[in-house]
Design an enzyme around this catalytic site. Structure first.
Site, short mmCIF file in Angstrom:
data_model
loop_
_atom_site.label_atom_id
_atom_site.label_comp_id
_atom_site.label_asym_id
_atom_site.label_seq_id
_atom_site.Cartn_x
_atom_site.Cartn_y
_atom_site.Cartn_z
N GLU A 93 0.71 -1.18 -0.10
CA GLU A 93 0.07 -0.05 -0.05
C GLU A 93 0.72 1.14 0.00
O GLU A 93 0.54 2.25 -0.60
CB GLU A 93 -0.91 -0.07 1.30
CG GLU A 93 -2.32 0.74 0.92
CD GLU A 93 -2.88 1.21 2.35
OE1 GLU A 93 -2.64 0.32 3.17
OE2 GLU A 93 -3.55 2.26 2.27
N ASP A 94 1.85 1.22 0.65
CA ASP A 94 2.72 2.59 1.02
C ASP A 94 4.10 2.52 0.44
O ASP A 94 4.58 3.62 0.28
CB ASP A 94 2.88 2.90 2.41
CG ASP A 94 1.59 3.01 3.08
OD1 ASP A 94 0.53 3.43 2.56
OD2 ASP A 94 1.48 2.81 4.38
#
Ligand code: MN
Length: 723
Positions: free
Chosen positions: A76-77
């Protein structure tokens, strides 16, 4: 700050054979991809995955879960792809990371309060692996612990979501300590003043309480010792949030909340639990109605304990929980204490008992020699029969699995359902048959020209959609029947010089309707369209008998006489007419359709629906606006009259041979006519009852085999007088 070695140490303490190399690899990978990232607190980002992994070890989860804790934010990051995770750490870990990424992508915020339960269910429906939720809870717990670095708006938003969704999830999974911590943290941000006030008041009485706790503990322990019960007695301060709830529910001040301290007695056996209960009750008077036996009747989340509230030494209430070591472990670890995944095992669950699978897990656990041996993945479809989708406004709706955009459309409004032409799911156009999936955001496309189709009934899943579609067809059918009834009446009325409009206006038809016990004229007319009533029955009520007789005679004379008597028959049930069921059906004399023929129907003036074969010239010439789709209903058997013309020599006994031949094919002769010509030829016309097209062909084949028969033809009248 938690270090990787601390995590390793904790993991190996409950799982000595854990693959530490695998975990180290996950740590190194996470450190590499998060390098340079910082949290809002200013500390390196890596601290977050480390803390999350640390919480996961407190839940005593398996290596894959702890590794996922370290990797949970990578996809996600960072630039990391799921493929990389899969390549480096295998399918299992990749799926866990994917599950977490998916949950974090759905927006759980909604202004509507009742949505919270649906959001929780949606999360449960989306994950196939319960570990994903446990890791998510660990993630949320650490985020809540570090919430102070966010803006005040963000704090409230995240705190509310935690209170609405994640704390209840932790509770349902039986992980009480996470639930309590999440609640207190959330409460602290949602009602900071009340939180601080309660905290201050607790602190103020700290010394007093310590003395009090000591006294109660010693009294109890002494008594237990005398009874030779080995036990551990602990006191804990009740959660600030639950003190708040108590104040709010009972509308009382903090000072009136007596039992802010709860006592817990942990013993070795179930028998001792009940012994302790007896001893406690002999020491202090129990409060009636406050005793709960969760040992005999465990909670759905597997929680077991005895709860009792007694009147303490100063007349105050004391809450005491009594449980075994094992029960205590389950209360602390919740579902994590109890799982074991069995390949291919499908957990069945009752509609209203969504969490019966927890009991099932308990069953599995009994089969295990040592559930600490290893903790494997639990893959349970938590809501196997439901999907949860988003409306364009972000509300969540629940549907049975397999539901389609039409189900959704009807759930909004029957008008939207009736005019639904398509849908957009997550921004992309999908067909009406598309099966909704949890997490989909759906938007309905409508058109004023769209109408429901009977096909829809074949794939909609909700009973609401089914009912609404059927209702639409009933209304449609009625409308058509009224139109048809009007035409039939008009035509018949004309023969008797009656005028429909006048009769309606004068109320005469209304009287007739009453006589036939119909609600009104419309129902009466509809009944004619349905074929339940004939126009003559109505005329009979309107005209005096002699007038009727006289008119009949006149009509007879002028009637067009056919070569062969017109076939009158109404095996209407054998036909399925799309859109209009139960109408008067006639088979056109020109083409005489039989089952198996391709057919079309025409609404004709005064005669209901006339069925032609699709290739009949008369049908092609007819008004296309009056055309209705018809289909044979193959489930019903009827006899259809059909005319056959046989060209043959005129010889003795041939007629008998023809009749025998027809009878041998099990067809019924209804009528026969033989015309002979001067050159010794015969043309015989037979009206025969047959079942369907193949039966007819059989009859024709049989006839053709007869010696002397030259030609057998199915009769079609070239020109048919249709008014
Ligand atoms: Mn995270």
């Amino acid at each position: 700050m938690l270090r990787f070695n601390d995590i390793l140490e904790r993991l190996t303490s409950y799982n000595p054979h854990a693959d530490t190399d695998f975990l180290r690899k996950a740590y190194v990978f996470s450190a590499k991809v998060h390098l340079g990232q910082v949290r809002l607190s200013g500390e390196p980002y890596l601290n977050h995955p480390l803390e999350v992994a640390g919480i996961i070890t407190q839940l005593k989860l398996d290596v894959a879960s702890v590794a996922t804790g370290l990797l949970h934010d990578t996809v996600e990051d960072t630039l990391t792809t799921l493929k990389e995770i899969q390549g480096n750490f295998g399918e299992e870990t990749a799926q866990l990371v994917d599950g977490l990424t998916k949950i974090s992508l759905i927006s759980l915020r909604s202004s509507e309060e009742h949505q919270a339960e649906n959001f929780r269910k949606m999360i449960l429906a989306m994950v196939k692996d319960i570990r994903v939720i446990l890791i998510k809870l660990a993630d949320r717990l650490h985020n809540m612990r570090t919430l102070k670095y966010h803006t005040p708006e963000k704090q409230v938003e995240i705190a509310q979501e935690t209170l609405d969704i994640y704390a209840p999830l932790a509770h349902r999974l039986g992980i009480d300590w996470i639930k309590s911590e999440l609640e207190d943290l959330a409460f602290q941000y949602l009602h900071p003043e009340i939180y601080e006030e309660i905290k201050r008041k607790i602190a103020k009485k700290e010394k007093e309480r310590a003395r009090y706790i000591d006294e109660v503990k010693r009294t109890l322990m002494k008594k237990l010792y005398e009874n030779h019960i080995e036990s551990e007695v602990a006191a804990r301060l009740k959660q600030i949030y639950s003190i708040y709830l108590k104040m709010k529910e009972q509308n009382i001040d903090f000072d009136q909340v007596y039992d802010i301290t709860a006592f817990r007695v942990i013993v070795n056996s179930i028998k001792e639990c009940y012994d302790v209960l007896g001893i406690t009750h002999s020491l202090w008077k129990p409060i009636p109605g406050k005793f709960k036996d969760y040992i005999g009747l465990p909670k759905e989340n597997m929680y077991q304990s005895l709860h009792t509230t007694v009147i303490g030494p100063y007349g105050e209430r004391i809450e005491i929980q009594i449980r075994t070591n094992e029960m205590h472990r389950i209360a602390e670890e919740g579902i994590a204490a109890h799982w074991k995944y069995k390949e291919g095992k499908v957990v069945e669950e009752a509609e209203d008992k969504r969490f019966t699978w927890l009991r099932q897990l308990l069953e599995w656990q009994r089969d295990l020699k040592d559930d600490r041996e290893f903790i494997e993945s639990v893959k349970v479809d938590l809501f196997p029969n439901e999907v949860y989708i988003f409306t364009p406004k972000g509300a969540v709706k629940q549907f049975p699995i397999g539901s389609t955009p039409i189900d959704f459309a009807y759930s909004i409004h029957s008008d939207i359902g009736n005019h639904c032409v398509g849908a957009k799911v997550n921004g992309k156009i999908v067909p009406l048959r598309y099966e909704l999936r949890s997490g989909d955001t759906i938007e309905i496309l409508t058109s004023p020209n769209q109408k429901p189709s009977k096909d829809w009934l074949k794939f909609v899943k909700t009973s609401r959609a089914k009912t609404k579609i059927r209702q639409w067809f009933t209304a449609e059918e009625r409308e058509k029947s009224i139109a048809l009834g009007k035409e039939i009446l008009e035509k018949e009325f004309r023969k008797y010089d009656l005028q429909q409009a006048k009769l309606i206006k004068s109320g005469e038809l209304s009287k007739v309707a009453n006589e036939f016990s119909f609600q009104g004229v419309e129902d009466l007319i509809a009944a004619i369209g349905y074929g339940k009533l004939t126009a003559n029955q109505i005329i009979g009520k309107l005209l005096p008998q002699e007038k009727l007789e006289q008119q009949k005679e006149e009509l007879k004379e002028g009637r067009f006489q056919h070569l062969i008597q017109k076939i009158t028959r109404t095996p209407k049930d054998a036909l399925l007419i799309k859109g209009i069921d139960n109408v008067m059906v006639r088979y056109a004399g020109c083409c005489n359709p039989v089952p198996g023929d391709k057919v079309v129907g025409f609404i004709t003036r005064g005669r209901g629906v006339t069925i032609h074969t699709a290739d009949c010239q008369n049908a092609m010439d007819d008004d296309p606006h009056r055309k209705v789709e018809v289909e044979w209903d193959s489930t019903k058997e009827y006899n259809y009259p059909v005319r056959i013309r046989i060209h043959s020599e005129d010889k003795k006994g041939l007629l008998a041979e023809i009749s025998n031949s027809i009878s041998s094919t099990k067809a019924n002769i209804k009528n026969a006519r033989v015309d002979t010509t001067e050159d010794k030829k015969a043309v015989s016309t037979f009206e025969v009852e047959i079942r369907d097209l193949s039966h007819l062909n059989k009859v024709i084949k049989a006839l053709e085999k007869i010696k002397g028969v030259r030609l057998v033809e199915r009769m079609r009248v070239e020109a048919q007088v249709e008014s």
